[in-house]
Motif scaffolding. Sequence first.
Motif, PDB file in Angstrom:
ATOM      1  N   PRO A  40      19.060   4.891  -2.367  1.00  0.00           N
ATOM      2  CA  PRO A  40      17.767   5.569  -2.199  1.00  0.00           C
ATOM      3  C   PRO A  40      17.906   7.070  -2.463  1.00  0.00           C
ATOM      4  O   PRO A  40      18.956   7.666  -2.212  1.00  0.00           O
ATOM      5  CB  PRO A  40      17.401   5.312  -0.735  1.00  0.00           C
ATOM      6  N   ALA A  41      16.842   7.678  -2.934  1.00  0.00           N
ATOM      7  CA  ALA A  41      16.855   9.110  -3.240  1.00  0.00           C
ATOM      8  C   ALA A  41      17.257   9.933  -2.021  1.00  0.00           C
ATOM      9  O   ALA A  41      17.963  10.925  -2.142  1.00  0.00           O
ATOM     10  CB  ALA A  41      15.487   9.543  -3.757  1.00  0.00           C
ATOM     11  N   ASP A  43      19.398   9.339   0.130  1.00  0.00           N
ATOM     12  CA  ASP A  43      20.854   9.322   0.296  1.00  0.00           C
ATOM     13  C   ASP A  43      21.551  10.198  -0.733  1.00  0.00           C
ATOM     14  O   ASP A  43      22.724  10.534  -0.572  1.00  0.00           O
ATOM     15  CB  ASP A  43      21.394   7.896   0.174  1.00  0.00           C
ATOM     16  N   VAL A  44      20.856  10.550  -1.809  1.00  0.00           N
ATOM     17  CA  VAL A  44      21.488  11.247  -2.926  1.00  0.00           C
ATOM     18  C   VAL A  44      21.034  12.706  -3.033  1.00  0.00           C
ATOM     19  O   VAL A  44      21.845  13.594  -3.271  1.00  0.00           O
ATOM     20  CB  VAL A  44      21.185  10.508  -4.254  1.00  0.00           C
ATOM     21  N   LEU A  45      19.763  12.955  -2.862  1.00  0.00           N
ATOM     22  CA  LEU A  45      19.226  14.299  -3.037  1.00  0.00           C
ATOM     23  C   LEU A  45      19.332  15.107  -1.751  1.00  0.00           C
ATOM     24  O   LEU A  45      19.315  14.547  -0.650  1.00  0.00           O
ATOM     25  CB  LEU A  45      17.764  14.217  -3.487  1.00  0.00           C
ATOM     26  N   PRO A  46      19.421  16.439  -1.863  1.00  0.00           N
ATOM     27  CA  PRO A  46      19.539  17.278  -0.667  1.00  0.00           C
ATOM     28  C   PRO A  46      18.246  17.265   0.155  1.00  0.00           C
ATOM     29  O   PRO A  46      17.149  17.130  -0.402  1.00  0.00           O
ATOM     30  CB  PRO A  46      19.820  18.671  -1.230  1.00  0.00           C
ATOM     31  N   PRO A  47      18.352  17.446   1.482  1.00  0.00           N
ATOM     32  CA  PRO A  47      17.160  17.446   2.342  1.00  0.00           C
ATOM     33  C   PRO A  47      16.146  18.514   1.947  1.00  0.00           C
ATOM     34  O   PRO A  47      14.950  18.333   2.146  1.00  0.00           O
ATOM     35  CB  PRO A  47      17.715  17.715   3.740  1.00  0.00           C
ATOM     36  N   GLU A  48      16.611  19.626   1.371  1.00  0.00           N
ATOM     37  CA  GLU A  48      15.697  20.704   0.962  1.00  0.00           C
ATOM     38  C   GLU A  48      14.690  20.218  -0.072  1.00  0.00           C
ATOM     39  O   GLU A  48      13.564  20.676  -0.109  1.00  0.00           O
ATOM     40  CB  GLU A  48      16.484  21.892   0.379  1.00  0.00           C
ATOM     41  N   PHE A  49      15.118  19.278  -0.907  1.00  0.00           N
ATOM     42  CA  PHE A  49      14.228  18.721  -1.919  1.00  0.00           C
ATOM     43  C   PHE A  49      13.015  18.066  -1.254  1.00  0.00           C
ATOM     44  O   PHE A  49      11.866  18.300  -1.634  1.00  0.00           O
ATOM     45  CB  PHE A  49      14.975  17.704  -2.786  1.00  0.00           C
ATOM     46  N   PHE A  50      13.268  17.250  -0.248  1.00  0.00           N
ATOM     47  CA  PHE A  50      12.185  16.531   0.416  1.00  0.00           C
ATOM     48  C   PHE A  50      11.326  17.466   1.267  1.00  0.00           C
ATOM     49  O   PHE A  50      10.119  17.278   1.372  1.00  0.00           O
ATOM     50  CB  PHE A  50      12.753  15.380   1.251  1.00  0.00           C
ATOM     51  N   LYS A  51      11.948  18.509   1.829  1.00  0.00           N
ATOM     52  CA  LYS A  51      11.190  19.503   2.592  1.00  0.00           C
ATOM     53  C   LYS A  51      10.220  20.229   1.654  1.00  0.00           C
ATOM     54  O   LYS A  51       9.049  20.410   1.979  1.00  0.00           O
ATOM     55  CB  LYS A  51      12.132  20.499   3.257  1.00  0.00           C
TER      56      LYS A  51
END
Length: 105
Positions: A40-41, A43-51
């Motif tokens: 899943p994204a 698990d791969v992308l940094p939390p800042e991306f989703f923030k």
Amino acid sequence: MTTRTRKSKTFEPGHGYTKEEWDAVDFPELTDEELTNMRPARDVLPPEFFKAMEEHRRSRGRPSLEHPKKQVTLRLDEDVIAKFRAGGKGWQSRMNEALRKAAGI
């Protein structure tokens, strides 16, 4: 408003790449192993991306109002509606203002 353009599936010169580069690109189907190893994204992308995505989603549209208007169903005489509509665009706001005045608000 932006206009969407259809992406070309054939080579067109002048877009920053050569015909050879265009022809070298291939998008094969994923193998069973690649599909099994996918994660899943989150698990791969940094939390800042989703923030950042969440902040962007919240910032879209009209700003929130402290006292937003409420939609109601109201039956009015035809001549009353016709009178306000005759004033043109913004008749609902003028009707709201007239009701506020009548209510002493």
